[in-house]
Write an enzyme that holds these catalytic residues in place. Sequence first.
Site, PDB file in Angstrom:
ATOM      1  N   GLY A 146       0.810  -1.208   0.000  1.00 53.50           N
ATOM      2  CA  GLY A 146       0.000   0.000   0.000  1.00 53.50           C
ATOM      3  C   GLY A 146       0.844   1.259   0.000  1.00 53.50           C
ATOM      4  N   CYS A 147       1.901   1.276   0.795  1.00 55.39           N
ATOM      5  CA  CYS A 147       2.762   2.456   0.883  1.00 55.39           C
ATOM      6  C   CYS A 147       3.525   2.676  -0.417  1.00 55.39           C
ATOM      7  CB  CYS A 147       3.738   2.313   2.054  1.00 55.39           C
ATOM      8  SG  CYS A 147       2.909   2.294   3.663  1.00 55.39           S
ATOM      9  N   THR A 148       3.893   1.612  -1.078  1.00 60.65           N
ATOM     10  CA  THR A 148       4.578   1.735  -2.372  1.00 60.65           C
ATOM     11  C   THR A 148       3.639   2.324  -3.411  1.00 60.65           C
ATOM     12  OG1 THR A 148       5.998  -0.156  -1.862  1.00 60.65           O
ATOM     13  CG2 THR A 148       5.809   0.486  -4.180  1.00 60.65           C
TER      14      THR A 148
END
Length: 253
Positions: A146-148
């Site tokens: 998700g952060c990527t």
Amino acid sequence: MISLILDNIWMILFVGLALPLLTYRSKFRKIVYQTNSWVINIKPVFTDELRGIIGGLSIDHPKYKRVRDYYRSYLVVYLVMVLFYFDFSGFTQTKKSDSSDTRIGVGSTLPSFSLKDQYGNTFSIDSVIGKQNLLIYFYPKDGSPGCTREACAFRDEFEEFKKAGTMIIGISGQSVESHMKFATENRINYPLLSDEGNKVRKLFKVPANLLGLIPGRVTYIIDKNGKVVFVYGSQVMATSHAEKALKIVKGLK
């Protein structure tokens, strides 16, 4: 296709689990109330059903225990998912925060802080206030899926944010070295600040998720006067942060 699935993940999960849950609930109620009529599914009687779920009912039926266990399992999973939904589905704030709310929100003045970026250089937020609008997004962890996706969504819209006079800043609790690796692997073209110890996250009082176990994913937009004008949080819909933020900054002067 993957993006479409992620954007509708809650609907998919709710529908996908609702079908077996309702199927086993129907079977369970028919056994408990000793009927084969579908009407029992809408009949407002629940006492024996609840007793059966918690194991306080004994019924001589060859399928009773198996159906009860399946129904119980799906019910627990569904209730946990509902908890996740209300904790993860997100929020948007465009109006001034209540005076009793101590969190950084719309109308709040951006607090001063300094952190090291992915290059090891100290970045002071005071050095950019008044020069341009700011977009500060807190994310849980370098390298997570998700952060990527979120970081890359901001990267891909970097020029559009620049045209709107807005500087992008990402903040999470990993080390400078971790940020450098993450930024290099994903060609991140804006500062990633290392908030080891989560001092700045705590300063903002960024909401956490899953009963406080997972750091929240929250985006703040600050105007040139140092005032917060928009707050958006969504743990699951990571790429929506860039989309929603861009619409807001295009309306700022």
